[in-house]
Each structure stands twice: as structure tokens, then as C-alpha cells.
Design a protein around this motif. Sequence first.
Motif, mmCIF file in Angstrom:
data_model
loop_
_atom_site.group_PDB
_atom_site.id
_atom_site.type_symbol
_atom_site.label_atom_id
_atom_site.label_comp_id
_atom_site.label_asym_id
_atom_site.label_seq_id
_atom_site.Cartn_x
_atom_site.Cartn_y
_atom_site.Cartn_z
ATOM 1 N N ALA A 203 0.839 -1.203 0.000
ATOM 2 C CA ALA A 203 0.000 0.000 0.000
ATOM 3 C C ALA A 203 0.872 1.250 0.000
ATOM 4 O O ALA A 203 0.593 2.228 -0.718
ATOM 5 C CB ALA A 203 -0.935 -0.012 1.204
ATOM 6 N N ASP A 204 1.946 1.240 0.802
ATOM 7 C CA ASP A 204 2.864 2.378 0.823
ATOM 8 C C ASP A 204 3.543 2.566 -0.532
ATOM 9 O O ASP A 204 3.745 3.702 -0.993
ATOM 10 C CB ASP A 204 3.927 2.176 1.909
ATOM 11 C CG ASP A 204 3.375 2.334 3.321
ATOM 12 O OD1 ASP A 204 2.275 2.901 3.471
ATOM 13 O OD2 ASP A 204 4.048 1.870 4.268
ATOM 14 N N ASN A 205 3.917 1.467 -1.176
ATOM 15 C CA ASN A 205 4.535 1.556 -2.506
ATOM 16 C C ASN A 205 3.592 2.193 -3.519
ATOM 17 O O ASN A 205 4.013 3.018 -4.344
ATOM 18 C CB ASN A 205 4.937 0.170 -3.002
ATOM 19 C CG ASN A 205 6.056 -0.486 -2.211
ATOM 20 O OD1 ASN A 205 6.109 -1.711 -2.107
ATOM 21 N ND2 ASN A 205 6.959 0.309 -1.646
ATOM 22 N N LEU A 206 2.315 1.807 -3.455
ATOM 23 C CA LEU A 206 1.331 2.411 -4.354
ATOM 24 C C LEU A 206 1.181 3.903 -4.062
ATOM 25 O O LEU A 206 1.084 4.724 -4.979
ATOM 26 C CB LEU A 206 -0.017 1.698 -4.212
ATOM 27 C CG LEU A 206 -0.094 0.285 -4.788
ATOM 28 C CD1 LEU A 206 -1.385 -0.399 -4.348
ATOM 29 C CD2 LEU A 206 -0.015 0.321 -6.318
ATOM 30 N N GLY A 207 1.167 4.270 -2.770
ATOM 31 C CA GLY A 207 1.079 5.674 -2.409
ATOM 32 C C GLY A 207 2.267 6.470 -2.923
ATOM 33 O O GLY A 207 2.111 7.592 -3.422
ATOM 34 N N ALA A 208 3.460 5.883 -2.827
ATOM 35 C CA ALA A 208 4.650 6.571 -3.329
ATOM 36 C C ALA A 208 4.572 6.770 -4.840
ATOM 37 O O ALA A 208 4.947 7.827 -5.359
ATOM 38 C CB ALA A 208 5.902 5.765 -2.963
ATOM 39 N N ALA A 209 4.076 5.762 -5.550
ATOM 40 C CA ALA A 209 3.945 5.882 -6.999
ATOM 41 C C ALA A 209 2.892 6.912 -7.383
ATOM 42 O O ALA A 209 3.015 7.605 -8.394
ATOM 43 C CB ALA A 209 3.614 4.520 -7.605
ATOM 44 N N LEU A 210 1.842 7.023 -6.566
ATOM 45 C CA LEU A 210 0.791 8.012 -6.810
ATOM 46 C C LEU A 210 1.208 9.418 -6.401
ATOM 47 O O LEU A 210 0.680 10.412 -6.918
ATOM 48 C CB LEU A 210 -0.468 7.639 -6.015
ATOM 49 C CG LEU A 210 -1.465 6.677 -6.623
ATOM 50 C CD1 LEU A 210 -2.531 6.321 -5.601
ATOM 51 C CD2 LEU A 210 -2.105 7.261 -7.876
ATOM 52 N N GLY A 211 2.105 9.496 -5.440
ATOM 53 C CA GLY A 211 2.440 10.781 -4.871
ATOM 54 C C GLY A 211 1.432 11.247 -3.850
ATOM 55 O O GLY A 211 1.364 12.435 -3.517
#
Length: 281
Positions: A203-211
Motif C-alpha cells: 500500500a505504501d509503494n502504491l502511495g509513493a507511486a501516486l504521490g
Amino acid sequence: MIVVTGATGNVGRTLVQTLAAAGEQVTAVSRGATEPALPEGVRHQRADLTVPESLRPAFAGATALFLHDTGISAHLLDPRAILELAKSAGVQRVVQLSSQGVATRPESASHGQLGHSFEEAVRGSGLEWTILRPGAFASNAYAWAESVRAERTVAAPFGEVGLPVIDPSDIAEVAAVALREDGHAGQIYTLTGPELSTPRQRADNLGAALGEPIRFVEQTRAQAHTQMLHFMPEPVVETTLDIIGAPTPEEQRISPDVTKVLGRAPHTFADWARRNIIAFK
């Protein structure tokens, strides 16, 4: 010519692109009535693996076959009939997409027993064979896409349990090598990512990719079970929850096989997230 079954799936789609880019003649097999978008020069053949005879046109002129066991629909297939038809048409090499659960969950009807019988058919086919046993797919995160788009939320059980999830593009690249090159006959490759990844970390990785930050909501096993029943049969749900909640040491082991075949490390989940983030926007 190389025949790719499951050509519209997470692995098959990338495999078709990889083979076409390498200059191979490819027949992409899918069951859907609508012809998929394919690279230039790739032939599409509509066929249903549960009806082996429907594959006959696809096998004309083929020398190699990528055989997808179609996951939860595998119990409807007759792999021996498919392989006999392929062999009679002149196919010499088969690469099967199986599952790590064949080795780690042999008692499971959905993951172990069915997969074992499918692999036995491949090994006894008289063809040159390679079997790929991936663990959990990074692309399983697509199940979170709707909640991420709507609420920037991911809900999942077992938030701190890590698995070395595998990028489907790495599976496709390994399959392409085994289909095109010698030296892989009789090999069983276990395919994993390069590190353990927990649902919370993904979930954190997706957030980082989304900004943008994504909130992680920990589900109970019962809550996840109810949700998963909407798209999986009961036995598959139970075994899947066992794997993601209480993985065996082998299911958490990081395999060297992607690196051995490709000469590079497998992609991380963060790599997958950056490449596929459009689905979560």
C-alpha cells in the motif's frame, strides 16, 4: 511459430509482446469473442482450452507452446488431450505456467493436487518441457484499484506478513527464454520477487507511486473471506488465506531462478507499482 494460451492475461499479454519484439512468429490464443489489441504481425486465434479440438487451428505450423493452466478453471481442462493435439501438430516444446502451491501445498485440492496432475501430464507428454512455478503475483494488487481510486484506501488481512511477490513481466520474460532457447528442458523454476513484501508495504509503494498517501485498513480473516468469495470458489479462498496469513518457509524463500535465467534480479513490487500506477489513479 510459438503459441501463447492465456494471451490476454497478466503473463500472456506481456509474453506475446516480448516474443513479437524478438522477431518470433506468434499465435495469441484467447477465449473472448473480441479480438484483443496485439502487436503487429501477431495472429489471433479464438479457442477454448476446455474444448481441445478448438485449438487445432492455433497449432498449425507451431513448434512451441506456452500453456496456461487457467488458474481456478483448471479443473475443467484435459491437459493430456491438449498436449496430444499439440504434439500431433508438430509442437516440440512446451512451457507450462503452474504454481508454487504444487510443491508447498500438495494437500490442497485447488493449489496442489490439481496442479500436480497438470504437471504430470506435461512431464509425460513426450515433449521437451519446462515448468514455471510462480508465487503470489504483484498484479493481485489490482483488486485494490477501485478502493484506491475512490478513497485512497487499501483493505487487506495479515498486514505484516511478507511474501516475495513476483512481477508477471518477469514470469513472461522467463517463459520467453525457455520457449526460444535451449538448455531449459526438464527444468522446474520457482519464480519469486527479490524481497519480502507485506500488504502494508505494498500500500505504501502504491502511495509513493501516486504521490499521495494511501490508508491501510487491516481486515480480519473472516472479512477477507467474505470479500474473496465474490470472485473465488471456497476452496481457493481458504488456501489463499492460509498462504498469505501463514506462509511456509518455502513460500517466503526468495528464489534465485529469475536471476539464473535472465541474468538480472527480478523486479520489486515498487517497480511494478510505478509501471502500472495508471490503474490506481
